[in-house]
Design a protein around this motif. Structure first.
Motif, PDB file in Angstrom:
ATOM      1  N   MET A 145       0.835  -1.173   0.000  1.00 49.90           N
ATOM      2  CA  MET A 145       0.000   0.000   0.000  1.00 49.90           C
ATOM      3  C   MET A 145       0.886   1.245   0.000  1.00 49.90           C
ATOM      4  N   LYS A 146       0.590   2.170  -0.901  1.00 50.26           N
ATOM      5  CA  LYS A 146       1.404   3.367  -1.022  1.00 50.26           C
ATOM      6  C   LYS A 146       1.065   4.363   0.078  1.00 50.26           C
ATOM      7  N   ARG A 147       2.082   5.054   0.493  1.00 50.82           N
ATOM      8  CA  ARG A 147       1.881   6.129   1.457  1.00 50.82           C
ATOM      9  C   ARG A 147       1.573   7.410   0.716  1.00 50.82           C
ATOM     10  N   GLN A 148       0.607   8.141   1.170  1.00 54.35           N
ATOM     11  CA  GLN A 148       0.305   9.420   0.544  1.00 54.35           C
ATOM     12  C   GLN A 148       0.965  10.524   1.341  1.00 54.35           C
ATOM     13  N   LYS A 149       1.576  11.452   0.631  1.00 54.45           N
ATOM     14  CA  LYS A 149       2.153  12.598   1.307  1.00 54.45           C
ATOM     15  C   LYS A 149       1.038  13.545   1.697  1.00 54.45           C
ATOM     16  N   ARG A 150       1.259  14.225   2.797  1.00 58.38           N
ATOM     17  CA  ARG A 150       0.275  15.209   3.209  1.00 58.38           C
ATOM     18  C   ARG A 150       0.287  16.378   2.244  1.00 58.38           C
ATOM     19  N   ASP A 151      -0.794  17.056   2.179  1.00 60.89           N
ATOM     20  CA  ASP A 151      -0.898  18.242   1.346  1.00 60.89           C
ATOM     21  C   ASP A 151       0.169  19.256   1.759  1.00 60.89           C
ATOM     22  N   ARG A 152       0.817  19.866   0.806  1.00 61.03           N
ATOM     23  CA  ARG A 152       1.915  20.793   1.104  1.00 61.03           C
ATOM     24  C   ARG A 152       1.463  21.995   1.918  1.00 61.03           C
ATOM     25  N   LEU A 153       0.272  22.486   1.642  1.00 63.21           N
ATOM     26  CA  LEU A 153      -0.205  23.654   2.377  1.00 63.21           C
ATOM     27  C   LEU A 153      -0.516  23.310   3.835  1.00 63.21           C
ATOM     28  N   SER A 154      -1.083  22.140   4.065  1.00 64.30           N
ATOM     29  CA  SER A 154      -1.362  21.763   5.459  1.00 64.30           C
ATOM     30  C   SER A 154      -0.056  21.476   6.195  1.00 64.30           C
ATOM     31  N   ARG A 155       0.931  20.981   5.469  1.00 61.59           N
ATOM     32  CA  ARG A 155       2.242  20.757   6.081  1.00 61.59           C
ATOM     33  C   ARG A 155       2.906  22.084   6.445  1.00 61.59           C
ATOM     34  N   ALA A 156       2.780  23.081   5.574  1.00 64.31           N
ATOM     35  CA  ALA A 156       3.330  24.406   5.863  1.00 64.31           C
ATOM     36  C   ALA A 156       2.659  25.002   7.098  1.00 64.31           C
ATOM     37  N   HIS A 157       1.343  24.803   7.209  1.00 58.90           N
ATOM     38  CA  HIS A 157       0.603  25.305   8.375  1.00 58.90           C
ATOM     39  C   HIS A 157       1.107  24.630   9.649  1.00 58.90           C
ATOM     40  N   ALA A 158       1.286  23.327   9.586  1.00 56.76           N
ATOM     41  CA  ALA A 158       1.754  22.580  10.762  1.00 56.76           C
ATOM     42  C   ALA A 158       3.167  23.003  11.164  1.00 56.76           C
ATOM     43  N   LYS A 159       4.022  23.229  10.181  1.00 54.95           N
ATOM     44  CA  LYS A 159       5.392  23.665  10.480  1.00 54.95           C
ATOM     45  C   LYS A 159       5.388  25.066  11.101  1.00 54.95           C
ATOM     46  N   GLY A 160       4.516  25.927  10.617  1.00 51.16           N
ATOM     47  CA  GLY A 160       4.385  27.264  11.183  1.00 51.16           C
ATOM     48  C   GLY A 160       3.882  27.221  12.620  1.00 51.16           C
ATOM     49  N   TYR A 161       2.947  26.311  12.866  1.00 54.00           N
ATOM     50  CA  TYR A 161       2.425  26.155  14.226  1.00 54.00           C
ATOM     51  C   TYR A 161       3.534  25.705  15.170  1.00 54.00           C
ATOM     52  N   GLN A 162       4.331  24.743  14.727  1.00 53.19           N
ATOM     53  CA  GLN A 162       5.436  24.260  15.556  1.00 53.19           C
ATOM     54  C   GLN A 162       6.448  25.371  15.829  1.00 53.19           C
TER      55      GLN A 162
END
Length: 58
Positions: free
Chosen positions: A1-18
């Motif tokens: 089963m392939k892993r899907q990458k998270r959406d880039r924009l949601s990843r940017a939001h999460a990195k900003g939150y951190q």
């Protein structure tokens, strides 16, 4: 089963939150693209609001 990458924009939001939770400055945003940068800053602002509300331990 392939892993899907998270959406880039949601990843940017999460990195900003951190970054905001750890107390980094918003000037340290690593994104140059407008969409990613706005998501990162949105996450950063959300984290700063959580810190001021006392939801995060520093």
């Amino acid at each position: 089963m392939k892993r899907q990458k998270r959406d880039r924009l949601s990843r940017a939001h999460a990195k900003g939150y951190q970054a905001g939770i750890t107390g980094r400055s918003k000037d340290n945003c690593p994104y140059a693209a407008t969409d990613s940068r706005s998501q990162w800053l949105g996450g950063w602002r959300e984290a700063m609001a959580d810190r001021s509300d006392g939801l995060a331990k520093v």
